[in-house]
Scaffold this motif. Structure first.
Motif, mmCIF file in Angstrom:
data_model
loop_
_atom_site.group_PDB
_atom_site.id
_atom_site.type_symbol
_atom_site.label_atom_id
_atom_site.label_comp_id
_atom_site.label_asym_id
_atom_site.label_seq_id
_atom_site.Cartn_x
_atom_site.Cartn_y
_atom_site.Cartn_z
ATOM 1 N N ASN A 252 -7.406 13.928 -15.599
ATOM 2 C CA ASN A 252 -8.175 13.373 -14.693
ATOM 3 C C ASN A 252 -8.316 14.125 -13.525
ATOM 4 O O ASN A 252 -7.277 14.647 -12.690
ATOM 5 N N PRO A 253 -9.693 14.480 -13.040
ATOM 6 C CA PRO A 253 -9.877 15.492 -12.017
ATOM 7 C C PRO A 253 -9.587 14.734 -10.672
ATOM 8 O O PRO A 253 -9.400 15.665 -9.665
ATOM 9 N N GLN A 254 -9.661 13.655 -10.819
ATOM 10 C CA GLN A 254 -9.311 12.584 -9.431
ATOM 11 C C GLN A 254 -7.983 12.470 -9.048
ATOM 12 O O GLN A 254 -7.665 11.599 -8.209
ATOM 13 N N ILE A 255 -6.882 13.082 -9.831
ATOM 14 C CA ILE A 255 -5.268 12.785 -9.695
ATOM 15 C C ILE A 255 -5.063 13.172 -8.331
ATOM 16 O O ILE A 255 -4.118 12.567 -7.916
ATOM 17 N N VAL A 256 -5.478 14.379 -7.615
ATOM 18 C CA VAL A 256 -5.082 14.752 -6.471
ATOM 19 C C VAL A 256 -5.274 13.771 -5.392
ATOM 20 O O VAL A 256 -6.285 13.095 -5.357
ATOM 21 N N GLY A 257 -4.181 13.239 -4.688
ATOM 22 C CA GLY A 257 -4.221 12.229 -3.458
ATOM 23 C C GLY A 257 -3.788 10.936 -4.172
ATOM 24 O O GLY A 257 -3.657 9.895 -3.290
ATOM 25 N N SER A 258 -3.760 10.580 -5.408
ATOM 26 C CA SER A 258 -3.284 9.443 -5.882
ATOM 27 C C SER A 258 -1.914 9.198 -6.055
ATOM 28 O O SER A 258 -1.288 10.389 -5.740
ATOM 29 N N SER A 259 -1.457 8.185 -6.503
ATOM 30 C CA SER A 259 0.222 8.040 -6.429
ATOM 31 C C SER A 259 0.563 7.898 -7.910
ATOM 32 O O SER A 259 -0.115 7.121 -8.853
ATOM 33 N N ILE A 260 1.584 8.356 -8.186
ATOM 34 C CA ILE A 260 2.353 8.065 -9.652
ATOM 35 C C ILE A 260 3.733 7.373 -9.310
ATOM 36 O O ILE A 260 4.362 7.642 -8.237
ATOM 37 N N SER A 261 4.327 6.835 -10.233
ATOM 38 C CA SER A 261 5.716 6.030 -9.902
ATOM 39 C C SER A 261 6.921 6.992 -10.572
ATOM 40 O O SER A 261 6.576 7.098 -11.896
ATOM 41 N N LEU A 262 7.644 7.207 -9.788
ATOM 42 C CA LEU A 262 8.856 8.043 -10.373
ATOM 43 C C LEU A 262 9.987 7.038 -9.756
ATOM 44 O O LEU A 262 10.448 6.941 -8.912
ATOM 45 N N GLY A 263 10.644 6.533 -10.909
ATOM 46 C CA GLY A 263 12.089 5.809 -10.764
ATOM 47 C C GLY A 263 11.373 4.462 -9.944
ATOM 48 O O GLY A 263 12.269 4.120 -9.084
ATOM 49 N N GLY A 264 10.207 3.933 -10.162
ATOM 50 C CA GLY A 264 9.787 2.676 -9.539
ATOM 51 C C GLY A 264 9.360 2.977 -7.979
ATOM 52 O O GLY A 264 9.032 2.050 -7.263
ATOM 53 N N GLU A 265 9.077 4.020 -7.501
ATOM 54 C CA GLU A 265 8.631 4.689 -6.027
ATOM 55 C C GLU A 265 7.411 5.385 -6.241
ATOM 56 O O GLU A 265 7.400 6.144 -7.110
ATOM 57 N N PRO A 266 6.452 5.068 -5.226
ATOM 58 C CA PRO A 266 5.228 5.864 -5.214
ATOM 59 C C PRO A 266 5.408 7.299 -4.725
ATOM 60 O O PRO A 266 6.121 7.626 -3.732
ATOM 61 N N TYR A 267 4.892 8.045 -5.379
ATOM 62 C CA TYR A 267 4.838 9.811 -4.980
ATOM 63 C C TYR A 267 3.231 10.090 -4.940
ATOM 64 O O TYR A 267 2.798 9.642 -6.044
ATOM 65 N N THR A 268 2.929 10.841 -4.223
ATOM 66 C CA THR A 268 1.676 11.178 -3.772
ATOM 67 C C THR A 268 1.202 12.685 -4.396
ATOM 68 O O THR A 268 2.133 13.652 -4.535
ATOM 69 N N VAL A 269 0.558 12.585 -5.585
ATOM 70 C CA VAL A 269 0.006 13.957 -6.099
ATOM 71 C C VAL A 269 -0.714 15.111 -5.151
ATOM 72 O O VAL A 269 -1.794 14.460 -4.854
#
Length: 818
Positions: free
Chosen positions: A162-179
C-alpha cells in the motif's frame, strides 16, 4: 599458438582413446577441487565478502573487555559515553538482539521480528528509505511517540504494498503505532527484522542493564588503534562517574563489525579449509601416479619424438597441456559438484554459521569463488603434471627403442617417486582420519553429557508480551496463571510452566550480596546467572530439588521474596554451610530497575547446563516469575519473550495446536512463535559441532578411499611390470604363498611408513582443532591407536587383491611375456 593448439588436439585424442584413465583422473580431481570449492564458497561468504553496508570496513562494534573475555553488549549509560567520543566515531548507534518479537494484532495476529534502534542506526548501516522517513532525534527521546518503520518484505506481505501506508496506524500488542516509513528491498539487517522501533533512552540515563549492542563508523583517517586508545580514556572517565559498576580491569574497546559477527566460527572454517587442501593433495598424488604409469607406457613415443628432433621443453609442454586439460575438466565438474554439495549440506545441517542465510541461501558463486576454482585447477594441473613431465622428457633413446612395448617399464625398486606419492597419500589420509575421529568422539561425548534436565516430550513456545498491560509484573503473573490453568486442563498435557530462559540458550547474569557477609573492597559477594520461572518449571524438566522446596502459588508480589539456587552456587559460595534460610540481595548497583529487598534462599536444585552442553554449569539464581521487580519486567518485555513450557503424554507437536489456541485465548489474541520440542533445542545447541564433524568425516572418508585406490593402483602396476620376474621365481620353486607375501610386504611397507609419518604429523597438527573438541584430548590414545590400525587394514585389503592375482599366475605364461 599453433603448437599449443596441436598439443590440445593431441591431448584430446589421447584422452578419448583412454576413457578409463580419463574418467579415473577427472573423478579424483573433481572430488578434490569440488571439496575445496565447497568450503571456499562458505569461507568467501562468511569471511571475505564485505558486509552489505556502505563503507562497511570502517564500521566497528563496541565491546566490554574483562580478564574473562570480551562481550559485544551495552547499557544505556555506556552507550551515551561512547556517543560522546566524537573525535574518533560518527553515527554511533544502538540496536538490540532481535528482542521478543512483536505481536502484529488485528484480523490475523502474527508475531513479527522487530528490533529497537537509535535514530543513527539507519545512517550507520545505509538503510535506503523507499517511502516516508526514519526516526528524528526528538522521536528517539522519551515521550517521542509510538512510531515504527517497516521492512519492504512486511510492507508487501502484510499490507499489500500500500503506497499510502506512511502516516497510518498499525496495531502492535493491541496498541496503535504510526508508520513513519518503509525501507528499501535491498536492506538486510542483522539480526533480521520486519519492523524497527526507537529505543527512546532518557538523556543522562543511569541504567546499567546490558541488553543491546552498539556500533559506529570510524571517522576518516582514524585507525582502530587510535579508537581503542581513546576508549581506554573513556573507560577511566566512566569508572570515575560510576565507581561501583566497572572493575579496574574492565574496559571498552572496538573491533570490526564483521569480526564480531563471524565470532569463533573463523577457526573452524580454516580447519575445514586445511582439511580439503589435504584431500586435494591426495587427489593430486593419485593423478600424478596415473600419469607416471602412462608416461612409462609412452616411453617409446617420447623417445621417437626426441629422435625426430623434439626438444625436452616441447615434450614437457605437451605433457603439461595434458595435465592442465585434465585439471580444468576436473575443475569444471568440481565447481558444479562443490556448489550443489555445499547447498545440499547446508540445507540439511546449516551448522549455525553466520552470514550464510537461511539453509545456506547466502552461499553462492561470485568472482572470488570462480577465480579460486580456476586458480586451484591450474595449480593442480601443474602440480601433479610437472614431475611426470620432467621424468618422461629425459628418455634413454638407445635403451627405450630396443625395448618392446610390453617391456618399456620399470620394476618396483625403480618406482621411488610413485612410492613416495603413495606414502604421502597415506600420511595425509591418516591426519584427516584422526581429526575426523576426534570430532566423532566429541559428537559422542556431547550426546553422553547429562544436561541436568529431561527434554523428552517437552514443547516450548515463545510469546511476545508487548503493550502497557505487561509492563508490570502483575499483568504477566495473571497471564501465566491463566495460561497454566488452561494448558494443564488440556488432555495429554502433564504439567506446564513459564520462564524467561530456556536451558542451553544462555540467560542473564547479575551480582548478588550475601546478607551479613563482609564485602571487603568488593562491591558484591559474587555474580551468578539469573532467571525467573513459574511453579511447575522444575516438574516440566524433571530437575530434582536437592534441598528445600519448590516455588508455590503463594510466592507472589507482596509475599516474602524467595530464591532458589543451583548446586554449583551452593558449593561455590557456601562450601561449608547450608545456604537454606540465608538471604541475598540481587542486582544491587546495576540500576534502579533491579533494586529490591533481600530474598531468602528456600531451595537448592541440581545443576543444568544453561549455557550449552559443552559448558560446565554456572552458579544460578532462580526467582518466582510473580516476584520479578516491575522495572525488570518492563525491561524483559523489550528484550526477550516469555517462554511457555508443556510436558506432554503424547508427541509434543501433536499437542501444539491445542496449546497454541489456549495461549491465544489466555493472552487476548497474542500469537506464539518458535514452536519447538526441547529435543530440537538440544540438537540445535550442538549444530556447529555436528557440522564440523560431518564435514571432516566426509573428507576423511574421501581421503581414505583415494589412498586405498592409490595403494591398489601402485601394487597392481608393480605386479604387471614384474610378471616375468614372478614367473621365473615360481619356476625356480617359489610357492604361491611366498609370491603373495612378497607383494603384500612391498605394499604394506609403504603403507606403514605413511602411517608412521601420519601419526607424527597428526600429533603436531591436532592442537589446531583443540578448540573444537569436547570430552576428548587432542592426543586421545584411543584415536591414535584405532585410526592407524583401521587405515593399515584398509591398506592390507588394497594390497591383498593384486597380491592374490600375482600368486595365481601361470609360470609358463608369465615366462612367455616379453
Amino acid at each position: 599458438m599453433g603448437n599449443f593448439l596441436n598439443d590440445l588436439k593431441h591431448s584430446l585424442r589421447i584422452f578419448v582413446k583412454s576413457p578409463g584413465f580419463t574418467i579415473a583422473a577427472v573423478a579424483a580431481l573433481a572430488l578434490g577441487i569440488g571439496a575445496n570449492t565447497a568450503i571456499f564458497s562458505v569461507v568467501n561468504t562468511v569471511l571475505l565478502k564485505p558486509l552489505d553496508y556502505p563503507d562497511s570496513e570502517r564500521i566497528v562494534e563496541f565491546l566490554l573487555t574483562s580478564p574473562q573475555g570480551n562481550n559485544a553488549i551495552a547499557s544505556p549509560t555506556k552507550f551515551q559515553n561512547w556517543q560522546s567520543q566524537t573525535s574518533v566515531f560518527q553515527d554511533v548507534a544502538a540496536y538490540d538482539f532481535g528482542g521478543p518479537g512483536f505481536n502484529l494484532t488485528g484480523d490475523k495476529p502474527e508475531q513479527v521480528h522487530g528490533i529497537h534502534v537509535t535514530e543513527g542506526y539507519f545512517r550507520l548501516f545505509g538503510a535506503p528509505v523507499m517511502l516516508g522517513r526514519t526516526f528524528t532525534p526528538q522521536e528517539d527521546l522519551p515521550n517521542g511517540g509510538k512510531n515504527v518503520v517497516l521492512s519492504y518484505g512486511l510492507w508487501q506481505r502484510k499490507f499489500g504494498g500500500n503506497p499510502q501506508i506512511v502516516g497510518s496506524s498499525i496495531s502492535l500488542g493491541g496498541e496503535p503505532y504510526t508508520v513513519l516509513g518503509v525501507l528499501g528491498k535491498s536492506f538486510q539487517s542483522d539480526p533480521i527484522a520486519d519492523i524497527w522501533l526507537p529505543f527512546q533512552f532518557p538523556p543522562n540515563s543511569d541504567e546499567q542493564g546490558h541488553y543491546f549492542r552498539a556500533a559506529a563508523r570510524l571517522k576518516p583517517g582514524i585507525t582502530l588503534a587510535q579508537a581503542n586508545a581513546q576508549l581506554k580514556v573513556a573507560a577511566d572517565q566512566f569508572r570515575r562517574r560510576f565507581p561501583t559498576v566497572m572493575d579496574p580491569k574492565d574496559g571498552f574497546a572496538v573491533e570490526p563489525l564483521r569480526d564480531t559477527i563471524v565470532g569463533d566460527v573463523r577457526a573452524s572454517l580454516f580447519v575445514l579449509l586445511g582439511a580439503v587442501g589435504f584431500v586435494l593433495l591426495i587427489a593430486c598424488a593419485n593423478v600424478a601416479n596415473l600419469l607416471l604409469v602412462r608416461a612409462t607406457g609412452r616411453k617409446r613415443e617420447f623417445a621417437i619424438r626426441a629422435a625426430m628432433g623434439a626438444g625436452r621443453s616441447r615434450i614437457v609442454l605437451q605433457l603439461l597441456t595434458e595435465s592442465v586439460l585434465l585439471s580444468l575438466t576436473g575443475g569444471i565438474l568440481g565447481l558444479i559438484l562443490g556448489y550443489v554439495g555445499v547447498r545440499a549440506l547446508l540445507a540439511i545441517s546449516p551448522g549455525d554459521i553466520p552470514r550464510i542465510g537461511e539453509n545456506g541461501a547466502g552461499v553462492g558463486l561470485d568472482w572470488r569463488v570462480l577465480a579460486f576454482t580456476l586458480g586451484v585447477s591450474l595449480l593442480t594441473g601443474i602440480l601433479f603434471g610437472i614431475f611426470p613431465a620432467l621424468g618422461a622428457s629425459r628418455p634413454d633413446l638407445n635403451t627405450t627403442l630396443k625395448e618392446s612395448s610390453n617391456r618399456s617399464g620399470t620394476g618396483f625398486r625403480q618406482s621411488k617417486v610413485r612410492s613416495l606419492l603413495v606414502i604421502g597419500e597415506v600420511s595425509l589420509a591418516l591426519v584427516l582420519l584422526i581429526g575426523a575421529a576426534l570430532l566423532i568422539r566429541t559428537y559422542i561425548a556431547l550426546r553422553d553429557v547429562n544436561p541436568g534436565f529431561n527434554s523428552d516430550h517437552v514443547l516450548t513456545l515463545q510469546m511476545s508480551l508487548t503493550g502497557d498491560r505487561f509492563q508490570k509484573t502483575a499483568g504477566v503473573a495473571q497471564l501465566v496463571r491463566d495460561g497454566r490453568e488452561r494448558l494443564n486442563a488440556i488432555p495429554g498435557v502433564e504439567v506446564s510452566a513459564s520462564t524467561c530462559c530456556l536451558p542451553l540458550e544462555g540467560g542473564f547474569g547479575l551480582p548478588f550480596i550475601v546478607v551479613g557477609r563482609p564485602l571487603g573492597k568488593e562491591q558484591a559477594t559474587g555474580g551468578a546467572g539469573w532467571m525467573n520461572a513459574s511453579p511447575g518449571y522444575f516438574d516440566v524438566f524433571k530437575i530434582p530439588i536437592l534441598r528445600g522446596r519448590d516455588f508455590a502459588d503463594s510466592d507472589i508480589a507482596g509475599a516474602p521474596g524467595v530464591v532458589i539456587i543451583n548446586q554449583s552456587m551452593a558449593k561455590k559460595f557456601w562450601p561449608k554451610e547450608d545456604p537454606i534460610g540465608q538471604q541475598i540481595i540481587i542486582g544491587k548497583g546495576v540500576g534502579p530497575e533491579f533494586d529490591e529487598p533481600a530474598r531468602q534462599i528456600v531451595g537448592i536444585v541440581a545443576d543444568i547446563r544453561d549455557g550449552g552442553l559443552n559448558r560446565d554449569p554456572r552458579p544460578l539464581m532462580i526467582i518466582p516469575q510473580a516476584q520479578v521487580p516491575d522495572g525488570v519486567t518492563a525491561l524483559n518485555a523489550r528484550i526477550g519473550p516469555v517462554v511457555w513450557l508443556a510436558r506432554t503424554r503424547v508427541d509434543p507437536h501433536q499437542a501444539a495446536a491445542a496449546i497454541t489456541e489456549q495461549l491465544r485465548q489466555a493472552s487476548g489474541g497474542f500469537p506464539v512463535a518458535r514452536v519447538r520440542s526441547m529435543d530440537e533445542v538440544v540438537v540445535h545447541s550442538t549444530a556447529r559441532q555436528d557440522f564440523n564433524m560431518l564435514l571432516l568425516t566426509i573428507f576423511g572418508a574421501s581421503a581414505l578411499l583415494l589412498a586405498a585406490i592409490g595403494i591398489y593402483g601402485l601394487m597392481a602396476y608393480s605386479v604387471q611390470q614384474r610378471t616375468q620376474e614372478m614367473g621365473i621365481r615360481m619356476a625356480l620353486g617359489a610357492d604361491r604363498g611366498r609370491i603373495r607375501n612378497l607383494v603384500v610386504w612391498q605394499g604394506m611397507r609403504l603403507a606403514l611408513v605413511g602411517v608412521i609419518l601420519g601419526v607424527g604429523a597428526a600429533f603436531a597438527l591436532t592442537h589446531l582443532i583443540a578448540s573444537l573438541l569436547f570430552g576428548v584430548k587432542a592426543w586421545d590414545p584411543l584415536v591414535f591407536v584405532t585410526v592407524p590400525v583401521v587405515l593399515a587394514v584398509v591398506a592390507l585389503v588394497a594390497v591383498w587383491m593384486p597380491a592374490h592375482r600375482a600368486s595365481r599366475l601361470d609360470p609358463m605364461q608369465a615366462l612367455r611375456i616379453e
